[in-house]
Design a protein around this motif. Structure first.
Motif, mmCIF file in Angstrom:
data_model
loop_
_atom_site.group_PDB
_atom_site.id
_atom_site.type_symbol
_atom_site.label_atom_id
_atom_site.label_comp_id
_atom_site.label_asym_id
_atom_site.label_seq_id
_atom_site.Cartn_x
_atom_site.Cartn_y
_atom_site.Cartn_z
ATOM 1 N N GLU A 71 15.663 17.250 7.608
ATOM 2 C CA GLU A 71 17.027 17.688 7.911
ATOM 3 C C GLU A 71 18.002 16.516 7.842
ATOM 4 O OE1 GLU A 71 16.512 19.532 11.734
ATOM 5 O OE2 GLU A 71 15.864 21.445 10.845
ATOM 6 N N LYS A 72 17.580 15.384 8.393
ATOM 7 C CA LYS A 72 18.417 14.175 8.343
ATOM 8 C C LYS A 72 18.624 13.724 6.896
ATOM 9 C CE LYS A 72 18.813 9.748 10.656
ATOM 10 N NZ LYS A 72 18.188 8.858 11.635
ATOM 11 N N PHE A 73 17.537 13.747 6.106
ATOM 12 C CA PHE A 73 17.652 13.386 4.691
ATOM 13 C C PHE A 73 18.587 14.342 3.965
ATOM 14 C CE2 PHE A 73 16.312 14.327 0.337
ATOM 15 C CZ PHE A 73 16.641 13.122 -0.257
ATOM 16 N N TYR A 74 18.436 15.620 4.222
ATOM 17 C CA TYR A 74 19.269 16.627 3.552
ATOM 18 C C TYR A 74 20.738 16.403 3.885
ATOM 19 C CZ TYR A 74 21.038 21.008 1.760
ATOM 20 O OH TYR A 74 21.756 21.936 1.047
ATOM 21 N N GLU A 75 21.027 16.127 5.130
ATOM 22 C CA GLU A 75 22.409 15.869 5.536
ATOM 23 C C GLU A 75 22.947 14.614 4.839
ATOM 24 O OE1 GLU A 75 24.481 14.274 9.547
ATOM 25 O OE2 GLU A 75 23.194 16.032 9.788
ATOM 26 N N THR A 76 22.112 13.587 4.768
ATOM 27 C CA THR A 76 22.520 12.325 4.139
ATOM 28 C C THR A 76 22.708 12.477 2.632
ATOM 29 O OG1 THR A 76 21.302 11.092 5.824
ATOM 30 C CG2 THR A 76 21.846 9.911 3.808
ATOM 31 N N SER A 77 21.780 13.159 1.975
ATOM 32 C CA SER A 77 21.812 13.293 0.509
ATOM 33 C C SER A 77 22.698 14.437 0.046
ATOM 34 C CB SER A 77 20.402 13.528 -0.023
ATOM 35 O OG SER A 77 19.931 14.808 0.381
ATOM 36 N N ARG A 78 23.098 15.278 0.983
ATOM 37 C CA ARG A 78 23.891 16.481 0.692
ATOM 38 C C ARG A 78 23.147 17.411 -0.268
ATOM 39 N NH1 ARG A 78 27.234 12.145 0.664
ATOM 40 N NH2 ARG A 78 27.573 12.128 -1.563
ATOM 41 N N GLY A 79 21.845 17.187 -0.399
ATOM 42 C CA GLY A 79 21.029 18.041 -1.247
ATOM 43 C C GLY A 79 21.239 17.823 -2.736
ATOM 44 N N TYR A 80 21.898 16.736 -3.107
ATOM 45 C CA TYR A 80 22.138 16.477 -4.535
ATOM 46 C C TYR A 80 20.797 16.260 -5.241
ATOM 47 C CZ TYR A 80 27.142 15.823 -3.615
ATOM 48 O OH TYR A 80 28.453 16.002 -3.257
ATOM 49 N N TYR A 81 20.609 16.988 -6.306
ATOM 50 C CA TYR A 81 19.345 16.977 -7.038
ATOM 51 C C TYR A 81 18.951 15.555 -7.466
ATOM 52 C CZ TYR A 81 15.909 18.120 -10.629
ATOM 53 O OH TYR A 81 14.776 18.179 -11.386
ATOM 54 N N GLY A 82 19.883 14.810 -8.005
ATOM 55 C CA GLY A 82 19.588 13.450 -8.452
ATOM 56 C C GLY A 82 19.142 12.560 -7.316
ATOM 57 N N TYR A 83 19.777 12.705 -6.164
ATOM 58 C CA TYR A 83 19.393 11.920 -4.992
ATOM 59 C C TYR A 83 17.990 12.293 -4.526
ATOM 60 C CZ TYR A 83 24.345 10.542 -4.387
ATOM 61 O OH TYR A 83 25.608 10.046 -4.546
ATOM 62 N N VAL A 84 17.685 13.581 -4.581
ATOM 63 C CA VAL A 84 16.346 14.041 -4.189
ATOM 64 C C VAL A 84 15.304 13.433 -5.124
ATOM 65 C CG1 VAL A 84 14.840 16.063 -3.962
ATOM 66 C CG2 VAL A 84 17.196 16.166 -3.108
ATOM 67 N N LEU A 85 15.549 13.494 -6.430
ATOM 68 C CA LEU A 85 14.601 12.925 -7.400
ATOM 69 C C LEU A 85 14.417 11.429 -7.203
ATOM 70 C CD1 LEU A 85 15.471 14.662 -10.792
ATOM 71 C CD2 LEU A 85 13.541 15.103 -9.290
ATOM 72 N N MET A 86 15.529 10.712 -7.051
ATOM 73 C CA MET A 86 15.436 9.267 -6.867
ATOM 74 C C MET A 86 14.674 8.932 -5.588
ATOM 75 S SD MET A 86 18.940 7.502 -8.216
ATOM 76 C CE MET A 86 20.164 8.713 -7.740
ATOM 77 N N THR A 87 14.933 9.680 -4.530
ATOM 78 C CA THR A 87 14.252 9.424 -3.262
ATOM 79 C C THR A 87 12.751 9.652 -3.389
ATOM 80 O OG1 THR A 87 16.233 9.975 -2.001
ATOM 81 C CG2 THR A 87 14.122 10.078 -0.829
ATOM 82 N N ILE A 88 12.372 10.738 -4.034
ATOM 83 C CA ILE A 88 10.944 11.004 -4.233
ATOM 84 C C ILE A 88 10.293 9.873 -5.021
ATOM 85 C CG2 ILE A 88 9.326 12.498 -5.485
ATOM 86 C CD1 ILE A 88 11.065 14.872 -4.498
ATOM 87 N N ASN A 89 10.958 9.412 -6.066
ATOM 88 C CA ASN A 89 10.417 8.298 -6.851
ATOM 89 C C ASN A 89 10.301 7.028 -6.011
ATOM 90 O OD1 ASN A 89 9.975 9.636 -9.276
ATOM 91 N ND2 ASN A 89 12.087 9.382 -9.912
ATOM 92 N N ILE A 90 11.292 6.764 -5.186
ATOM 93 C CA ILE A 90 11.261 5.575 -4.331
ATOM 94 C C ILE A 90 10.131 5.687 -3.315
ATOM 95 C CG2 ILE A 90 12.526 4.354 -2.511
ATOM 96 C CD1 ILE A 90 15.105 4.988 -4.172
ATOM 97 N N LEU A 91 10.004 6.846 -2.675
ATOM 98 C CA LEU A 91 8.953 7.026 -1.680
ATOM 99 C C LEU A 91 7.579 6.810 -2.297
ATOM 100 C CD1 LEU A 91 10.212 10.189 0.283
ATOM 101 C CD2 LEU A 91 10.373 7.792 0.962
#
Length: 128
Positions: A71-91
């Motif tokens: 939930e915190k990540f979603y609020e921070t990333s605003r659910g932007y697809y690119g941010y989600v992809l980049m975060t998954i790659n970073i993790l």
């Protein structure tokens, strides 16, 4: 205006090289700026994903995230697809948990998009 002119001239300079691609992330992009006519520009408009879609995407990628952290990540990333992809790659690349990732983000006190780009640039620097 002067800064915009300098940026456009720099983009034109980079556009002269066949082996360089530029990815520009912006909230707005002028449609009618004649100075951009010489450049090949492909726009990609990214809409926010619903929370449930982000949750499912992390599950599909095998990344378990506590509900409160997601939930915190979603609020921070605003659910932007690119941010989600980049975060998954970073993790995955850094073998980080979402808790570690968000703690580092909060510690750095940067805009989220800047934080992501810096993380990716450090990774690129490491592999070169």
């Amino acid at each position: 205006k002067e800064d915009a002119d300098k940026c456009i001239e720099f983009l034109k300079f980079l556009g002269d090289f066949s082996n360089i691609k530029v990815i520009l992330s912006a909230r707005q992009m002028p449609d009618n700026d004649q100075r951009l006519n010489d450049l090949y520009i492909q726009k990609h408009i990214s809409k926010s994903l619903e929370y449930e879609a982000v949750e499912e995407y992390f599950k599909e990628k095998g990344i378990e995230v506590e509900k409160t952290l997601l939930e915190k990540f979603y609020e921070t990333s605003r659910g932007y697809y690119g941010y989600v992809l980049m975060t998954i790659n970073i993790l995955k690349t850094y073998s980080l948990s979402m808790e570690e990732f968000l703690a580092e983000y909060e510690f750095r006190n940067e805009d989220f998009d800047i934080f992501l780009v810096v993380k990716l640039l450090f990774y690129i620097q490491e592999i070169l």
